[in-house]
Scaffold this motif. Structure first.
Motif, PDB file in Angstrom:
ATOM      1  N   GLU A  44     -20.027 -36.767 -14.162  1.00  0.00           N
ATOM      2  CA  GLU A  44     -21.459 -37.046 -14.022  1.00  0.00           C
ATOM      3  C   GLU A  44     -22.242 -35.990 -13.237  1.00  0.00           C
ATOM      4  O   GLU A  44     -23.473 -36.040 -13.212  1.00  0.00           O
ATOM      5  N   ILE A  45     -21.563 -35.024 -12.641  1.00  0.00           N
ATOM      6  CA  ILE A  45     -22.292 -33.956 -11.943  1.00  0.00           C
ATOM      7  C   ILE A  45     -22.221 -32.618 -12.690  1.00  0.00           C
ATOM      8  O   ILE A  45     -22.803 -31.633 -12.257  1.00  0.00           O
ATOM      9  N   ARG A  46     -21.538 -32.599 -13.807  1.00  0.00           N
ATOM     10  CA  ARG A  46     -21.344 -31.327 -14.526  1.00  0.00           C
ATOM     11  C   ARG A  46     -22.602 -30.807 -15.209  1.00  0.00           C
ATOM     12  O   ARG A  46     -22.611 -29.675 -15.689  1.00  0.00           O
ATOM     13  N   ASP A  47     -23.662 -31.595 -15.232  1.00  0.00           N
ATOM     14  CA  ASP A  47     -24.902 -31.124 -15.859  1.00  0.00           C
ATOM     15  C   ASP A  47     -25.489 -29.921 -15.126  1.00  0.00           C
ATOM     16  O   ASP A  47     -26.253 -29.151 -15.709  1.00  0.00           O
ATOM     17  N   VAL A  48     -25.118 -29.714 -13.867  1.00  0.00           N
ATOM     18  CA  VAL A  48     -25.636 -28.566 -13.107  1.00  0.00           C
ATOM     19  C   VAL A  48     -24.679 -27.378 -13.097  1.00  0.00           C
ATOM     20  O   VAL A  48     -24.986 -26.351 -12.500  1.00  0.00           O
ATOM     21  N   LEU A  49     -23.534 -27.510 -13.747  1.00  0.00           N
ATOM     22  CA  LEU A  49     -22.582 -26.399 -13.820  1.00  0.00           C
ATOM     23  C   LEU A  49     -23.119 -25.277 -14.704  1.00  0.00           C
ATOM     24  O   LEU A  49     -23.655 -25.532 -15.770  1.00  0.00           O
ATOM     25  N   LYS A  50     -22.950 -24.051 -14.247  1.00  0.00           N
ATOM     26  CA  LYS A  50     -23.292 -22.894 -15.066  1.00  0.00           C
ATOM     27  C   LYS A  50     -22.227 -22.759 -16.141  1.00  0.00           C
ATOM     28  O   LYS A  50     -21.044 -22.703 -15.859  1.00  0.00           O
ATOM     29  N   SER A  51     -22.677 -22.739 -17.401  1.00  0.00           N
ATOM     30  CA  SER A  51     -21.683 -22.670 -18.497  1.00  0.00           C
ATOM     31  C   SER A  51     -21.423 -21.244 -18.929  1.00  0.00           C
ATOM     32  O   SER A  51     -22.084 -20.324 -18.552  1.00  0.00           O
TER      33      SER A  51
END
Length: 94
Positions: free
Chosen positions: A87-94
């Motif tokens: 649920e916090i991976r939306d802010v990960l740089k891909s």
């Protein structure tokens, strides 16, 4: 537990306090207007295993969401939490 965020120029941190005692600190570097790099997590031994690191990370994630910033977690602790917490991976740089 109180978590304070501070940023000055290209460096920032989340600091955790409990009863006026420092519980831990998570530092990050500003890598651009829309990118930060979490580079270190330090939790005082008395607070190990009490979720202090995770609370500091969540405070930084909250800030990143509000400013539309992406995060690169170079710190092994932060990287591990991102790996386990979808649920916090939306802010990960891909």
């Amino acid at each position: 537990m109180e978590i304070q965020l501070k940023q000055s120029d290209a460096k920032g941190y989340a600091m955790a306090w409990e009863n006026e005692k420092r519980a831990g600190m998570m530092t990050y570097s500003v890598a651009g207007p829309e990118l930060i790099i979490i580079d270190h997590t330090d939790v005082e031994p008395a607070y190990n295993g009490k979720g202090v690191g995770k609370q500091m990370l969540y405070k930084i994630v909250e800030m990143a969401r509000s400013k539309n910033i992406k995060i690169i977690p170079l710190c092994p602790f932060a990287a591990a939490v991102f790996g386990k917490t979808e649920e916090i991976r939306d802010v990960l740089k891909s």
